[in-house]
Design a protein around this motif. Structure first.
Motif, mmCIF file in Angstrom:
data_model
loop_
_atom_site.group_PDB
_atom_site.id
_atom_site.type_symbol
_atom_site.label_atom_id
_atom_site.label_comp_id
_atom_site.label_asym_id
_atom_site.label_seq_id
_atom_site.Cartn_x
_atom_site.Cartn_y
_atom_site.Cartn_z
ATOM 1 N N GLN A 284 0.850 -1.208 -0.056
ATOM 2 C CA GLN A 284 0.085 0.029 0.007
ATOM 3 C C GLN A 284 0.750 1.160 0.142
ATOM 4 N N PHE A 285 2.012 1.253 0.648
ATOM 5 C CA PHE A 285 2.743 2.445 0.985
ATOM 6 C C PHE A 285 3.547 2.599 -0.331
ATOM 7 N N GLU A 286 4.051 1.396 -1.079
ATOM 8 C CA GLU A 286 4.576 1.471 -2.326
ATOM 9 C C GLU A 286 3.773 1.981 -3.386
ATOM 10 N N ALA A 287 2.542 1.578 -3.545
ATOM 11 C CA ALA A 287 1.428 1.903 -4.441
ATOM 12 C C ALA A 287 1.243 3.460 -4.241
ATOM 13 N N PRO A 338 -2.372 2.811 9.128
ATOM 14 C CA PRO A 338 -1.232 2.607 7.908
ATOM 15 C C PRO A 338 -2.340 2.558 6.747
ATOM 16 N N GLU A 339 -3.244 1.896 6.962
ATOM 17 C CA GLU A 339 -4.431 1.304 5.913
ATOM 18 C C GLU A 339 -4.924 2.919 5.326
ATOM 19 N N ASP A 340 -4.944 3.875 5.756
ATOM 20 C CA ASP A 340 -5.538 5.299 5.481
ATOM 21 C C ASP A 340 -4.481 5.805 4.494
ATOM 22 N N VAL A 341 -3.232 5.472 4.325
ATOM 23 C CA VAL A 341 -2.045 6.189 3.772
ATOM 24 C C VAL A 341 -2.467 5.676 2.197
ATOM 25 N N ASP A 342 -2.649 7.101 1.345
ATOM 26 C CA ASP A 342 -2.705 6.992 -0.087
ATOM 27 C C ASP A 342 -2.142 8.212 -0.494
ATOM 28 N N ALA A 343 -2.210 8.461 -1.987
ATOM 29 C CA ALA A 343 -1.504 9.538 -2.593
ATOM 30 C C ALA A 343 -1.994 10.660 -2.256
ATOM 31 N N SER A 344 -3.360 10.951 -1.998
ATOM 32 C CA SER A 344 -3.870 12.144 -1.616
ATOM 33 C C SER A 344 -3.675 12.595 -0.117
ATOM 34 N N VAL A 345 -2.733 12.024 0.784
ATOM 35 C CA VAL A 345 -2.476 12.502 2.116
ATOM 36 C C VAL A 345 -0.860 12.840 2.198
#
Length: 554
Positions: A284-287, A338-345
């Motif tokens: 998820q962090f890599e993506a 951690p599961e809330d990490v995406d490109a928008s944040v």
């Protein structure tokens, strides 16, 4: 018509209640307040003496009035009120604490003599208030406009707050560093100290202190292993960061943190489940495109190791102020899980690098999206670091105050002597006994330059007489310099913010008149058990317990 059935006095207050009334109460209050003033009198000025404070085996040597008063075990209510006044002066202006306490104590000493001569406390109070109005008007007229970009003048302001607290070379260094810090936090005529964070590093010399461009995070304090961080082999410029406002660990359903293992198969299943969860977090962090994760709490070693193998750095246990600064600097949005990490944040950095200060390793983040600086203070001992922090507290607030109002007045007792003479001249036009109180106000004002002279080892009466005569001939910029005697203090760079002087006069006078109004001291019963704020309507001074809005105390 209601008649009286008995003339016997009624005892409405318990005989066991401790109570002091009338002159007894007033004398006790004046004596207690003067005792506090005398405690810090010898610390005033560049030649002031130090105090040794001993508490639970810890020894602190300082001549900072605020530090001394803060550590005193004060029990008398009048003395406590004077300490609160000093805290108000310190939190509002950053300097003038000792002068405020001394002036209040001297006002009470002058009042004591007037009361012995038969004046009523109300008369003294009224005379002091008339004199205060004249004093504020006169000192305001003394104010000289300044250029907020004049580094030499601002350095002189900072150095004045440090007099007597270090040697000349270190004072000059720290004053210049204070100005550099203030300028870095300035926006036009406004200094925003929220844009400056603080790192205290024990070890090294005071002159090793420095201002770092960007948010510098002490990796030793954050317990982060940066073995995977190699600036020579990895291009960290333009990195993206994630801010995790929580722990980086494997979460189990229902928040179960312990499991009972009875067979090897169960152990393998748990291991397999954790591995899958860690792989999911890493993917998820890599993506999302994360390069660096700043975690405010602890990060699990297994997750940190797996992310490191994928080129993602984890900085754990990031301090709250560093976390806030990173958010403001890079535009990142903090998330809890951690599961809330995406490109928008994610936030964007311009450069990320390692630096070393006095043997301590820092990771420094910079970004074109915002601006932030870190003041790294260094000293060989913890108590010296604490004193250094207090010095920067004071000097930065003084600079901020001066820039905000844009005016300064001459230091070295020059303003006090000039204002005292103006008050004394106007007192001749006051009808009634209030004239005596106004003249006493002027005498109390002149005790400040006399104390400066006495602490410098010269005759205070001769100095005051010479100073008065010199001001008559040459104007209000003549004051007392411990090294040069009676000179033009503006030429010597001895200046103070006008706002500080006005606050000093007002705070000290209000404290003295409040004590003079008290004619009864009663050990009251706390019927609310200390639970409510409505149990008293006694006026109090409120000091800002939070200190600066900038990140300085951790």
């Amino acid at each position: 018509m209601r008649g009286h059935r008995s003339q016997t006095p009624i005892q409405s207050i318990s005989r066991s209640t401790q109570q002091a009334s009338g002159e007894t109460a007033l004398d006790a209050n004046i004596t207690a307040a003067q005792a506090i003033a005398e405690t810090v009198r010898s610390t005033l000025g560049p030649r002031g003496r130090d105090k040794m404070l001993i508490s639970d085996g810890t020894v602190i040597v300082t001549n900072d009035g605020s530090s001394i008063l803060h550590r005193l075990d004060v029990t008398h209510p009048a003395a406590s009120l004077l300490v609160s006044t000093a805290e108000s002066q310190e939190s509002g202006q950053g300097d003038g604490t000792s002068s405020t306490v001394l002036f209040a104590g001297d006002l009470l000493g002058e009042a004591d003599g007037l009361l012995d001569d038969g004046l009523h406390p109300r008369t003294v109070i009224q005379g002091y208030r008339i004199a205060l109005d004249h004093a504020l008007e006169t000192v305001s007229d003394l104010g000289t406009a300044i250029d907020s970009t004049d580094r030499e003048l601002l350095s002189n302001l900072a150095a004045t707050t440090m007099t007597g607290r270090w040697d000349a070379d270190r004072i000059a260094f720290l004053a210049d560093l204070s100005v550099e810090t203030a300028m870095a936090a300035s926006s036009g005529d406004r200094i925003d100290l929220d844009r400056v964070a603080l790192q205290k590093v024990q070890g090294g010399a005071v002159t090793d202190s420095q201002l770092i461009d960007g948010v510098a995070i002490n990796l030793d304090q954050s317990s982060t292993d940066v073995a995977s961080f190699d600036p020579t082999s990895t291009d960290w410029d333009g990195s993206t960061i994630a801010l995790l406002d929580g722990e980086l660990r494997v979460r189990t359903g229902g928040q179960v943190t312990k499991a009972t293992v009875e067979t090897a198969a169960q152990l393998d299943e748990i291991e397999r489940s954790e591995t899958q969860t860690i792989e999911k977090i890493v993917r998820q962090f890599e993506a999302a495109g994360v390069d660096i994760v700043f975690c405010q709490k602890q990060a699990a070693d297994r997750i940190t190791a797996q992310l490191g193998r994928r080129g993602i750095l984890v900085v754990e246990r990031t301090r709250q102020d560093e976390f806030d600064a990173l958010e403001a600097l890079t535009g990142a949005t903090r998330v809890v899980k951690p599961e809330d990490v995406d490109a928008s944040v994610l936030g964007q950095t311009t450069t990320v690098d390692l630096s070393v200060s006095g043997g301590e390793e820092f990771i420094t983040v910079r970004s074109d999206a915002g601006e932030a600086h870190t003041l790294v203070l260094r000293a060989g001992a913890a108590h010296v670091l604490d004193e250094l922090k207090r010095i920067f507290d004071d000097s930065l607030t003084v600079i901020k105050t001066a820039v905000a109002e844009g005016k300064v007045v001459p230091g070295g007792g020059a303003a006090e002597v000039w204002v005292a003479e103006a008050v004394r001249s106007r007192a001749t036009g006051i009808d009634g006994p209030e004239q005596l109180a106004a003249e006493a106000f002027a005498d109390a004002l002149e005790s400040l330059p006399k104390t400066l002279a006495r602490n410098a080892g010269v005759d205070p009466i001769d100095t005051l007489t010479t100073l008065r005569a010199a001001q008559t001939d040459r104007g209000p910029t003549v004051g007392f310099d411990a090294d040069a005697g009676v000179v033009d203090v503006l030429d010597r760079g001895l200046v103070e913010p006008l706002a500080l002087k006005r606050r000093l006069l007002s705070n000290a006078t209000e404290a003295a008149t409040l004590i003079l109004r008290i004619d009864d001291v009663i050990a009251a019963v706390d019927r609310d058990g200390g639970q409510g704020d409505e149990a008293t309507d006694t006026p109090t001074y409120h000091a800002d317990e939070g200190g600066y809005p900038w990140a300085i105390g951790h």
